[in-house]
Design a protein around this motif. Structure first.
Motif, PDB file in Angstrom:
ATOM      1  N   ALA A  19      10.896   1.819 -12.188  1.00  0.00           N
ATOM      2  CA  ALA A  19      10.808   0.454 -12.455  1.00  0.00           C
ATOM      3  C   ALA A  19      12.029  -0.234 -12.147  1.00  0.00           C
ATOM      4  O   ALA A  19      12.161  -1.558 -11.722  1.00  0.00           O
ATOM      5  CB  ALA A  19      10.291   0.268 -13.807  1.00  0.00           C
ATOM      6  N   TYR A  20      13.298   0.248 -12.548  1.00  0.00           N
ATOM      7  CA  TYR A  20      14.502  -0.051 -12.347  1.00  0.00           C
ATOM      8  C   TYR A  20      14.798  -0.452 -10.675  1.00  0.00           C
ATOM      9  O   TYR A  20      15.562  -1.360 -10.400  1.00  0.00           O
ATOM     10  CB  TYR A  20      15.716   0.701 -12.842  1.00  0.00           C
ATOM     11  N   ASN A  21      14.281   0.331  -9.952  1.00  0.00           N
ATOM     12  CA  ASN A  21      14.395   0.164  -8.409  1.00  0.00           C
ATOM     13  C   ASN A  21      13.895  -1.180  -8.014  1.00  0.00           C
ATOM     14  O   ASN A  21      14.559  -1.952  -7.349  1.00  0.00           O
ATOM     15  CB  ASN A  21      13.734   1.182  -7.530  1.00  0.00           C
ATOM     16  N   TYR A  22      12.860  -1.593  -8.876  1.00  0.00           N
ATOM     17  CA  TYR A  22      12.219  -2.890  -8.241  1.00  0.00           C
ATOM     18  C   TYR A  22      13.075  -3.848  -9.000  1.00  0.00           C
ATOM     19  O   TYR A  22      12.912  -5.092  -8.426  1.00  0.00           O
ATOM     20  CB  TYR A  22      10.735  -2.739  -8.872  1.00  0.00           C
ATOM     21  N   VAL A  23      13.338  -3.764 -10.173  1.00  0.00           N
ATOM     22  CA  VAL A  23      14.290  -4.812 -10.917  1.00  0.00           C
ATOM     23  C   VAL A  23      15.434  -4.970 -10.081  1.00  0.00           C
ATOM     24  O   VAL A  23      15.757  -6.178  -9.836  1.00  0.00           O
ATOM     25  CB  VAL A  23      14.564  -4.248 -12.398  1.00  0.00           C
ATOM     26  N   ARG A  24      16.152  -4.220  -9.679  1.00  0.00           N
ATOM     27  CA  ARG A  24      17.313  -4.267  -8.787  1.00  0.00           C
ATOM     28  C   ARG A  24      16.988  -4.873  -7.617  1.00  0.00           C
ATOM     29  O   ARG A  24      17.823  -5.685  -6.802  1.00  0.00           O
ATOM     30  CB  ARG A  24      17.935  -3.009  -8.655  1.00  0.00           C
ATOM     31  N   THR A  25      15.974  -4.586  -6.765  1.00  0.00           N
ATOM     32  CA  THR A  25      15.556  -5.314  -5.617  1.00  0.00           C
ATOM     33  C   THR A  25      15.488  -6.857  -5.774  1.00  0.00           C
ATOM     34  O   THR A  25      15.995  -7.467  -4.969  1.00  0.00           O
ATOM     35  CB  THR A  25      13.995  -4.926  -5.167  1.00  0.00           C
ATOM     36  N   ILE A  26      14.944  -7.144  -7.047  1.00  0.00           N
ATOM     37  CA  ILE A  26      14.817  -8.641  -7.084  1.00  0.00           C
ATOM     38  C   ILE A  26      16.151  -9.220  -7.665  1.00  0.00           C
ATOM     39  O   ILE A  26      16.635 -10.356  -6.866  1.00  0.00           O
ATOM     40  CB  ILE A  26      13.774  -8.908  -8.451  1.00  0.00           C
ATOM     41  N   ALA A  27      16.998  -8.578  -8.396  1.00  0.00           N
ATOM     42  CA  ALA A  27      18.324  -9.081  -8.799  1.00  0.00           C
ATOM     43  C   ALA A  27      19.443  -8.920  -7.967  1.00  0.00           C
ATOM     44  O   ALA A  27      20.036  -9.928  -7.698  1.00  0.00           O
ATOM     45  CB  ALA A  27      18.814  -8.279 -10.092  1.00  0.00           C
ATOM     46  N   LEU A  28      19.421  -8.001  -6.964  1.00  0.00           N
ATOM     47  CA  LEU A  28      20.417  -7.816  -6.001  1.00  0.00           C
ATOM     48  C   LEU A  28      20.003  -7.575  -4.664  1.00  0.00           C
ATOM     49  O   LEU A  28      20.780  -7.364  -3.770  1.00  0.00           O
ATOM     50  CB  LEU A  28      21.317  -6.316  -6.223  1.00  0.00           C
ATOM     51  N   ILE A  77       0.899  -1.266  -0.024  1.00  0.00           N
ATOM     52  CA  ILE A  77      -0.001  -0.107   0.064  1.00  0.00           C
ATOM     53  C   ILE A  77       0.794   1.156   0.059  1.00  0.00           C
ATOM     54  O   ILE A  77       0.515   2.157  -0.874  1.00  0.00           O
ATOM     55  CB  ILE A  77      -0.886   0.086   1.523  1.00  0.00           C
ATOM     56  N   GLY A  78       1.954   1.253   0.886  1.00  0.00           N
ATOM     57  CA  GLY A  78       3.012   2.516   0.977  1.00  0.00           C
ATOM     58  C   GLY A  78       3.392   2.689  -0.317  1.00  0.00           C
ATOM     59  O   GLY A  78       3.522   3.760  -0.711  1.00  0.00           O
ATOM     60  N   GLN A  79       4.063   1.661  -1.038  1.00  0.00           N
ATOM     61  CA  GLN A  79       4.879   1.760  -2.261  1.00  0.00           C
ATOM     62  C   GLN A  79       4.031   2.136  -3.437  1.00  0.00           C
ATOM     63  O   GLN A  79       4.226   3.002  -4.053  1.00  0.00           O
ATOM     64  CB  GLN A  79       5.441   0.433  -2.554  1.00  0.00           C
ATOM     65  N   THR A  80       2.676   1.806  -3.390  1.00  0.00           N
ATOM     66  CA  THR A  80       1.832   1.814  -4.696  1.00  0.00           C
ATOM     67  C   THR A  80       1.321   3.400  -4.631  1.00  0.00           C
ATOM     68  O   THR A  80       1.472   4.133  -5.472  1.00  0.00           O
ATOM     69  CB  THR A  80       0.592   0.960  -4.462  1.00  0.00           C
ATOM     70  N   ASN A  81       0.962   4.143  -3.047  1.00  0.00           N
ATOM     71  CA  ASN A  81       0.331   5.204  -3.033  1.00  0.00           C
ATOM     72  C   ASN A  81       1.419   6.311  -3.254  1.00  0.00           C
ATOM     73  O   ASN A  81       1.380   7.405  -3.831  1.00  0.00           O
ATOM     74  CB  ASN A  81      -0.103   5.315  -1.803  1.00  0.00           C
ATOM     75  N   ASP A  82       2.998   5.769  -2.747  1.00  0.00           N
ATOM     76  CA  ASP A  82       3.806   6.765  -3.279  1.00  0.00           C
ATOM     77  C   ASP A  82       4.151   6.954  -4.570  1.00  0.00           C
ATOM     78  O   ASP A  82       4.212   8.080  -5.126  1.00  0.00           O
ATOM     79  CB  ASP A  82       5.170   6.200  -2.519  1.00  0.00           C
ATOM     80  N   LEU A  83       4.279   5.775  -5.303  1.00  0.00           N
ATOM     81  CA  LEU A  83       4.383   5.755  -6.928  1.00  0.00           C
ATOM     82  C   LEU A  83       3.217   6.709  -7.374  1.00  0.00           C
ATOM     83  O   LEU A  83       3.371   7.677  -8.218  1.00  0.00           O
ATOM     84  CB  LEU A  83       4.620   4.433  -7.302  1.00  0.00           C
TER      85      LEU A  83
END
Length: 220
Positions: free
Chosen positions: A139-148, A100-106
């Motif tokens: 979007a890259y923030n979330y990609v990086r979350t998964i990768a690293l 909820i927090g991430q979605t509302n911030d975005l």
């Protein structure tokens, strides 16, 4: 601000104001009553974005709306920057609240960027360019979350708070410079400048992505 932030993700949060923001957040959170919950703070952030967006529209007719815009941006920061730290302080972290927090911030940031296009401070073209860059980096923030297993919250020292400050300051700069997105040549020159800056930003993003890919390759 996410409710669940790993220690490694905080390690990559190197925005210019990160340390100062953390100290200010600690002071505010300590003073908050128990009736103020992380979810309520998230709602405050959303309300702040709506107020700021309405004020941007109002600025088409009068600069008197500028203080209202700043107040809305401040509420947006209070809600989105403090909900996560408050949840961690009270050990109320939860995956649903994180989403909820991430979605509302975005959504609030996307909403504000779009609302700039109907204000006198940015043209539709410039707003769309900024929006495209913001979504690309987010979007890259979330990609990086998964990768690293880490979420970089800043680029060249600019994080969410710095971005909000830039948004809050720009209407005053544009108003002082006589920029009107609908009427004069200054707006056209601004569009060109923003396109150039966006191209530089995307080039920097590509370098960062290649660097991360190299790091993943070395770790494997």
């Amino acid at each position: 601000m996410a409710y669940l932030i790993s220690e490694r993700s905080e390690e990559f949060d190197r925005s210019f104001l990160a340390a100062t923001e953390q100290k200010l957040a600690d002071v505010i959170i300590t003073a908050l009553p128990n009736s103020v919950t992380p979810l309520r703070l998230t709602k405050v952030g959303v309300i702040g974005a709506v107020v700021a967006g309405a004020a941007l529209v109002g600025c088409r007719w009068s600069p008197a709306w500028l203080p209202v815009f700043v107040a809305g941006m401040f509420l947006n920061w209070c809600g989105m920057a403090l909900d996560g730290p408050l949840a961690r302080r009270r050990s109320e972290t939860d995956r649903l609240l994180d989403v909820i927090g991430q979605t509302n911030d975005l959504l609030s940031q996307v909403f504000l960027i779009v609302m700039f296009s109907v204000s006198p401070f940015l043209s539709l073209q410039s707003s769309l360019v900024i929006l495209a860059c913001y979504l690309l980096f987010s979007a890259y923030n979330y990609v990086r979350t998964i990768a690293l297993h880490a979420r970089p919250m800043s680029y060249i020292g600019l994080g969410p708070t710095e971005f909000r400050i830039l948004m809050a300051a720009w209407p005053f700069v544009a108003h002082a410079g006589g920029i009107d997105a609908a009427t004069n040549d200054a707006a056209a020159r601004l569009d060109t400048a923003i396109l150039i800056l966006a191209a530089i930003g995307v080039a920097g993003f590509a370098v960062k992505a290649l660097s991360d890919a190299r790091q993943i390759s070395e770790e494997e």
